[in-house]
Design a protein around this motif. Structure first.
Motif, short mmCIF file in Angstrom:
data_model
loop_
_atom_site.label_atom_id
_atom_site.label_comp_id
_atom_site.label_asym_id
_atom_site.label_seq_id
_atom_site.Cartn_x
_atom_site.Cartn_y
_atom_site.Cartn_z
N LYS A 1 33.21 41.22 43.39
CA LYS A 1 34.33 41.38 42.46
C LYS A 1 33.86 42.13 41.22
CE LYS A 1 38.14 40.70 40.15
NZ LYS A 1 39.32 41.49 40.44
N TYR A 2 34.60 43.24 40.90
CA TYR A 2 34.30 44.03 39.70
C TYR A 2 35.57 44.21 38.86
CZ TYR A 2 29.93 45.44 42.01
OH TYR A 2 28.72 45.44 42.62
N GLU A 3 35.39 44.31 37.56
CA GLU A 3 36.46 44.70 36.64
C GLU A 3 35.87 45.64 35.61
OE1 GLU A 3 39.58 44.26 36.57
OE2 GLU A 3 39.95 42.71 38.07
N HIS A 4 36.27 46.90 35.66
CA HIS A 4 35.81 47.91 34.70
C HIS A 4 34.28 47.94 34.59
CE1 HIS A 4 39.94 48.55 33.50
NE2 HIS A 4 40.08 47.24 33.33
N ASP A 5 33.64 48.07 35.76
CA ASP A 5 32.18 48.17 35.88
C ASP A 5 31.44 46.85 35.61
OD1 ASP A 5 31.83 50.70 36.81
OD2 ASP A 5 31.49 51.61 34.85
N ASN B 1 44.62 39.37 40.49
CA ASN B 1 43.36 39.29 41.25
C ASN B 1 43.08 37.85 41.66
OD1 ASN B 1 41.72 37.91 39.23
ND2 ASN B 1 41.77 39.82 38.07
N LYS C 1 35.80 53.62 37.15
CA LYS C 1 34.97 52.42 36.98
C LYS C 1 35.15 51.48 38.16
CE LYS C 1 34.97 52.56 31.92
NZ LYS C 1 35.25 51.80 30.68
N LYS C 2 34.06 50.77 38.50
CA LYS C 2 34.13 49.78 39.58
C LYS C 2 35.19 48.74 39.24
CE LYS C 2 29.19 50.09 40.68
NZ LYS C 2 27.91 49.32 40.75
N SER C 3 36.16 48.58 40.13
CA SER C 3 37.24 47.62 39.88
C SER C 3 37.74 47.07 41.21
CB SER C 3 38.41 48.26 39.12
OG SER C 3 38.00 48.67 37.84
N PHE D 1 44.19 53.33 42.21
CA PHE D 1 42.83 53.07 42.64
C PHE D 1 42.34 54.24 43.50
CE2 PHE D 1 43.77 48.63 41.65
CZ PHE D 1 42.56 48.20 41.12
N TYR E 1 37.67 52.04 42.81
CA TYR E 1 37.41 52.44 41.43
C TYR E 1 38.75 52.63 40.72
CZ TYR E 1 32.79 53.58 43.32
OH TYR E 1 31.58 53.52 43.93
#
Length: 666
Positions: free
Chosen positions: A517-521, A435, A498-500, A476, A494
């Protein structure tokens, strides 16, 4: 009443006396200015003398023979013979005295000759100026011809280059940012036959992970670790036996003779002498002679060991000659993806896109490390051998309380030369992702220049770079929202529900305006400023269909019913050729009166003007606008055509006739 008459009779003599006094005063001023002018003349200040003569004439109310004679002399001294001649003529009109005639007699002899010479010089000056103007116009004409010829050559080059440019740009777009791509056709850095090189890039920067043997590195945590025995001649002398744990074997550290580490893969250590109740040590893991080792420090002589991973950092240079791109949309696309103009770096044989690795002139060998916090345990007695004799010694047995994984590396000056990018990497990414946060962190880490043989430590989520290229274990899923015009509004990803990943938001034109930017919500950060514009997939095509006239398809779509078979057949070939476009438009002007045909002709000639402006397409444009009843616009274009035609030395008689017709309608 009688009193008033008396006062008037008394004042009249005074008024006449006052007027006479004023007249005498002006005459004296005039003479004073004249005498001052004579003094300036004698002092060779002729310009000042002329100013004073003007004031003398103004004060006296008129000129005279004396003033004009002195004027003629001043002009003669300044070389202004035509003005001198005029002043002499005025002087004679006043009937000069013998004194004045005697004074100006030298001028009378030479003035006519000097005047003719001055007139001849002026004629020559005017002729030279005329010739220079003709030369300038001819030079501009030649420059315009050269420019048009250069434009023609550029269009020919563009025609031959643009297909390969489009192909290479499409290939570059497929190289996903922040995904690992395998590099091919590039020399190995190590001597390992299993070496793999993976590139991850973001904007204009890249990291190459050089993995000599991926299997060995990926099993680092699982395989048995050897400790500090690589310099010992007799391995038995490095073993320390402690009675407390008879099955445990320890080896003394190469650098610290009072420390030893267990050889079973644990981070247990023993200390000879005093140990603090709690303390930290950093353990380094590395390959040496095909074995994995651990130590408290790393030898500087570990140079380019083929079993250790390496990192190369650098930038990606992207170039193209803007002059050879005739399609404005393609040029916009190239700029959007960071391609710069070669400018003065133009190649004699243009070949399309230039995309190259540009290394930062060093590579770094990577060591996985662990920072371990130890708690001191009980004191134990250990035995060891030295020089064939057995010894006993007391040690503190210490156990790890916490472990932090880190990365260490040694930097070397060895590097790769610049290499073409596209032929050297695969077209699609592997199922590994790095990422943007990790990329920025790693790029900064591995691009720091700290010198050869120095070890630098950084905190890290993984033990070494290959662990930070995390394999995607599940696919994803994406959620998409659209505007009413069909352009993508948002793209959300997702992973396992989860939001990723990176969430993207676009405006109604398809321009990227925000990312999250999200990682596992868990929300990490938001970005609203970007180095280069990015557009939603398909946005450009949607906008082109609704707003722009970019191809012959537009012509057929809008004028298909009115187009002749010949027009249909040639429309596919003319859109990037100003001459053909102008020829088609002129044929329409000559043959058709149908409003739809005239409208199509205007579209064609306006496209021709976008490609190149010259007398011919300006004249065609004026003619079609006239035929379409747009007389004011037609007059403007006709005047432009006349001006351009004169510069380009064209026969503009047809345009003059057209302008007369237009003026009759206005």
């Amino acid at each position: 009443m009688k009193l008033n008459k008396y006062i008037l009779l008394t004042l009249l003599p005074l008024l006449f006396y006052s007027y006479d006094s004023f007249a005498q005063s002006d005459e004296m001023k005039s003479k004073a200015y004249y005498f001052s002018a004579q003094d300036s003349y004698e002092a060779e200040n002729y310009s000042k003398a002329l100013e004073l003569l003007d004031k003398s004439e103004e004060a006296g109310g008129a000129s005279n023979a004396y003033i004009e004679a002195l004027r003629a002399e001043c002009y003669a001294k300044k070389g202004e013979w035509i003005n001198a001649k005029k002043s002499l003529d005025k002087c004679f009109n006043f009937g000069p005295s013998n004194e004045v005639l005697k004074r100006i007699s030298p001028l009378l002899i030479t003035v006519d000759e000097k005047v003719e010479a001055a007139k001849e010089a002026e004629r020559k000056r005017i002729e030279e100026a005329r010739l220079k103007e003709l030369e300038r116009l001819e030079r501009e004409r030649q420059e315009e011809i050269a420019r048009m010829e250069n434009d023609r050559k550029n269009r020919e080059i563009a025609k031959s280059l643009e297909p390969s440019v489009r192909r290479d740009l499409d290939a570059f777009k497929k190289l996903d940012k922040l995904k690992a791509h395998l590099i091919t056709n590039r020399n190995n850095f190590t001597s390992s036959s299993k070496e793999k090189q993976y590139i991850v890039f973001y904007r204009d920067k890249y990291i190459v992970y050089i993995i000599p043997d991926l299997d060995k590195i990926s099993k680092l945590d699982k395989d048995k670790i050897y400790y500090s025995s690589y310099t010992s001649k007799d391995k038995d002398e490095d073993r320390i036996y402690v009675p407390r744990m008879e099955s445990e074997k320890f080896r003394t550290s190469v650098f610290y003779g009072n420390q030893a580490v267990s050889d079973d893969g644990n981070e247990n250590i023993i200390f000879s002498g005093t140990a603090y109740p709690q303390f930290e040590k950093r353990l380094y893991y590395f390959f040496w002679n095909d074995y994995k080792h651990c130590d408290f420090d790393v030898f500087e002589e570990f140079k380019e060991e083929i079993n250790n991973p390496y990192v190369e950092t650098g930038t990606i240079e992207k170039w193209i000659e803007y002059d050879y791109i005739s399609d404005p949309e393609l040029l916009k696309d190239l700029k959007r993806y960071g391609f710069k103009d070669l400018g003065s770096k133009k190649r004699s044989n243009p070949s399309g896109l230039v995309i190259k690795f540009k290394p930062n002139n060093f590579v770094k060998m990577i060591y996985p490390t662990k920072k371990v916090t130890y708690n001191r345990g009980p004191e134990v007695t250990g035995t060891y051998w030295k020089n064939g004799e057995k010894y006993k010694k007391n040690y503190f047995y210490c156990e790890p309380a916490s472990v932090v994984k880190q990365v260490g590396y040694v930097q070397y000056g060895r590097h790769y030369n610049e290499t073409d990018l596209l032929p050297n990497i695969t077209e699609s990414g592997f199922d590994y992702v790095l990422n943007d946060f990790i990329f920025d962190l790693n790029y900064k880490r591995y691009s720091d220049n700290i010198g050869d043989g120095k070890v630098w430590i950084h905190k890290s989520e993984g033990i070494y770079p290959s662990r930070e290229i995390k394999k995607i274990t599940s696919s994803f899923e994406y959620s998409k929202d659209y505007y009413s015009n069909g352009i993508l509004k948002s793209l959300k990803s997702y992973l396992a529900g989860k939001k990723s990943g990176i969430w993207k938001y676009y405006d109604e034109t398809g321009l990227l305006v925000k990312t999250e930017k999200y990682e596992h919500d868990v929300f990490f950060y938001e970005t609203t400023e970007f180095d280069t514009p990015e557009y939603a997939p398909g946005a450009k095509e949607i906008l082109n269909k609704s707003e722009t006239k970019t191809s012959d398809n537009w012509l057929i779509r809008n004028f298909g019913d009115e187009m002749t078979e010949e027009q249909r057949a040639t429309s596919n070939e003319v859109w990037d050729d100003w001459e053909q476009l102008n020829a088609m438009a002129w044929e329409i002007y000559k043959k058709y009166d149908d409003p739809k045909q005239i409208e199509m002709g205007i579209v064609l000639v306006e496209r021709s003007l976008e490609l190149a402006v010259n007398y011919f397409n300006l004249d065609t444009h004026a003619a079609l606008l006239y035929k379409n009843g747009e007389y004011s616009k037609a007059k403007t274009e006709a005047l432009k055509a006349l001006e351009t035609g004169k510069v380009q030395k064209q026969d503009v008689s047809g345009t003059k006739n057209l302008l007369e017709l237009i003026n009759q309608k206005l």
